[in-house]
Write an enzyme that holds these catalytic residues in place. Structure first.
Site, PDB file in Angstrom:
ATOM      1  N   LYS A  51       0.923  -1.353   0.029  1.00 43.12           N
ATOM      2  CA  LYS A  51      -0.112  -0.018   0.065  1.00 43.12           C
ATOM      3  C   LYS A  51       0.788   1.309   0.055  1.00 43.12           C
ATOM      4  CE  LYS A  51      -0.832  -0.714   4.996  1.00 43.12           C
ATOM      5  NZ  LYS A  51      -1.116   0.375   5.923  1.00 43.12           N
TER       6      LYS A  51
ATOM      7  N   ARG B 276      -9.876  -1.023  15.254  1.00 43.63           N
ATOM      8  CA  ARG B 276      -9.944  -0.410  13.684  1.00 43.63           C
ATOM      9  C   ARG B 276     -11.048  -0.956  13.139  1.00 43.63           C
ATOM     10  NH1 ARG B 276      -4.365   0.792  10.905  1.00 43.63           N
ATOM     11  NH2 ARG B 276      -4.636  -1.435  10.097  1.00 43.63           N
TER      12      ARG B 276
ATOM     13  N   TYR C 207      14.872  30.641   7.888  1.00 43.56           N
ATOM     14  CA  TYR C 207      13.840  31.178   8.264  1.00 43.56           C
ATOM     15  C   TYR C 207      13.979  31.600   9.796  1.00 43.56           C
ATOM     16  CZ  TYR C 207      11.373  30.731   3.991  1.00 43.56           C
ATOM     17  OH  TYR C 207      10.982  30.824   2.730  1.00 43.56           O
TER      18      TYR C 207
ATOM     19  N   MET D 232      10.922  24.845   1.815  1.00 42.65           N
ATOM     20  CA  MET D 232       9.918  24.225   1.027  1.00 42.65           C
ATOM     21  C   MET D 232      10.788  23.301   0.114  1.00 42.65           C
ATOM     22  SD  MET D 232       6.689  25.270  -1.574  1.00 42.65           S
ATOM     23  CE  MET D 232       6.017  26.406  -0.371  1.00 42.65           C
TER      24      MET D 232
HETATM   25  C1  PLP Z   1      -3.590  -4.931   8.109  1.00 39.11           C
HETATM   26  C2  PLP Z   1      -2.195  -4.563   7.803  1.00 39.11           C
HETATM   27  N1  PLP Z   1      -1.349  -5.746   7.837  1.00 39.11           N
HETATM   28  C3  PLP Z   1      -0.234  -5.529   7.459  1.00 39.11           C
HETATM   29  C4  PLP Z   1       0.457  -4.460   7.485  1.00 39.11           C
HETATM   30  C5  PLP Z   1       2.211  -4.239   7.191  1.00 39.11           C
HETATM   31  O1  PLP Z   1       2.739  -3.808   8.647  1.00 39.11           O
HETATM   32  P1  PLP Z   1       4.063  -3.760   8.613  1.00 39.11           P
HETATM   33  O2  PLP Z   1       4.612  -2.846   7.688  1.00 39.11           O
HETATM   34  O3  PLP Z   1       4.607  -3.289  10.094  1.00 39.11           O
HETATM   35  O4  PLP Z   1       4.897  -5.205   8.159  1.00 39.11           O
HETATM   36  C6  PLP Z   1      -0.104  -3.260   7.771  1.00 39.11           C
HETATM   37  C7  PLP Z   1       0.577  -2.019   7.780  1.00 39.11           C
HETATM   38  O5  PLP Z   1       0.165  -0.953   8.155  1.00 39.11           O
HETATM   39  C8  PLP Z   1      -1.593  -3.436   7.950  1.00 39.11           C
HETATM   40  O6  PLP Z   1      -2.093  -2.232   8.224  1.00 39.11           O
END
Ligand code: PLP
Length: 369
Positions: free
Chosen positions: A35, A133, A261, A309
């Site tokens: 992701k 969550r 700055y 920036m």
């Molecule tokens: C549901 C879920 N699984 C696995 C992972 C992977 O986590 P990591 O990068 O700590 O291995 C994440 C990352 O946020 C996650 O949200």
């Protein structure tokens, strides 16, 4: 080029994958978490390489990311960790993308959409065992799963949960989550009358709990080379992303000279100040003002003054010999010196994940090989 650029060594990724493949429990698959543009590394090339290295599963947060994975890996299995919408179901069916379902209403909505689209959607059940969550609470799995399993247009193939902590000082936190997960998959499998694909651990869980490998593990940060800072950990991987830029100007300034700055830094002696093309707009966090370091000609030098920036300033001291155009390593290695994202994260009061995912996608990436 005077702005920052990234180089990503896919050979290192392959080596990291190989380490996990050979060290995980027999029968445990890797579900690589890609992701957020593969944690800033670029989703397409990373997925292509990992698929070539035999990674069977990829996990993403959002449906759009799953489409990108499908383009890069036509044969892979893809799991969406977040809840997809009913509108996305026809495309999920067409592209064979597996969503997670997070509660009974979500399951019903996806089931209805699958029926309307004339297909059967494979799904994984997400159980909230303590992260607070997304997902079914343990009790809800028992209550709600029966009807979901009977929904003709959903086919439950897996069950998963996510650890909120792997805390070595308070192991009961993760143990409690694991007990809830076990209760949930046992109940779910009994209701289903068959084995489901079970997956529980992300990187830190993988490092400390080999007995929780199950059918798949979901490493993210570990395959990008982080989350292994204790040599006693089960897996040692190496970072693959380096960020560099160029020295744009060097000048000699007197003692007491204000930098940046609001003059948050003043030179303490006559020294050389170097200006480097990188700033918070590139994802070089502003909280690294007066706290970051960079590597120039093999030497570590402090980031001084506020990050602006597009530029940062370094105090080189009076003697370092360098000139405009020199490479400056912001994340990576040169000579004996290394500056990795976890170190920068500690300096910035954050974590390697944020350092990596903050890097602006516009920054050009080159891939080795
Ligand atoms: C549901 C879920 N699984 C696995 C992972 C992977 O986590 P990591 O990068 O700590 O291995 C994440 C990352 O946020 C996650 O949200």
């Amino acid at each position: 080029m005077q702005s920052p650029s990234l180089s990503i060594d896919l050979n290192v990724l392959s080596a990291n994958i190989q380490k996990l493949k050979s060290g995980l429990s027999p029968g445990t698959a890797i579900m690589f978490v890609v992701k957020s543009d593969a944690y800033g590394h670029g989703i397409g090339p990373v997925v292509q390489q990992a698929a070539r290295d035999g990674v069977p599963w990829f996990a993403v947060a959002y449906f759009e990311e799953a489409i990108e994975v499908r383009q890069a890996a036509p044969e892979a299995e893809i799991l969406v960790l977040g809840p997809i919408t009913p509108e996305e179901v026809p495309e999920a069916l067409r592209l064979q993308i597996t969503p997670t379902v997070v509660d009974v209403e979500h399951a019903n909505a996806l089931g209805k959409a699958a029926r309307q689209a004339g297909g059967t959607l494979n799904v994984h059940i997400k159980v909230d065992t303590g992260m607070g969550r997304m997902g079914f609470l343990e009790g809800a799995v028992m209550e709600d799963l029966g009807p979901i399993l009977k929904t003709g247009h959903l086919h439950v193939t897996g069950i998963c949960s996510h650890l909120a902590a792997v805390d070595l000082k308070r192991p009961w936190l993760q143990e409690k989550q694991h007990t809830r997960f076990r209760n949930a998959f046992q109940a779910a499998e009994e209701l289903a009358g068959r084995r489901l694909m079970r997956h529980f651990c992300s990187s830190r869980g993988i490092q400390y709990y080999p007995e929780w490998d199950y059918d798949a593990v979901r490493p993210g940060i570990l395959l990008y080379g982080y989350g292994c800072n204790d040599p006693r950990m089960r897996f040692q991987t190496q970072p693959l992303l380096q960020m560099k830029s160029r020295l744009m100007q060097v000048k000699r300034v007197p003692e007491g000279y204000p930098i940046g700055y609001y003059s948050s830094y003043r030179t303490t002696r006559e020294t050389q100040i170097a200006v480097v093309g990188a700033g918070y707009a590139d994802g070089y966090l502003r909280s690294l003002s007066n706290r970051g370091e960079a590597i120039l000609r093999g030497q570590r030098v402090p980031v001084v003054g506020r990050i602006s920036m597009n530029w940062i300033t370094l105090d080189l001291g009076p003697d370092l010999e360098c000139e405009a155009g020199d490479d400056v390593i912001l994340i990576g290695k040169q000579g004996e010196e290394t500056i990795w994202a976890d170190w920068l994260g500690r300096r910035a009061g954050t974590i390697a994940y944020e350092i990596l995912t903050a890097i602006h996608p516009r920054i050009p990436r080159s891939y080795v090989p």
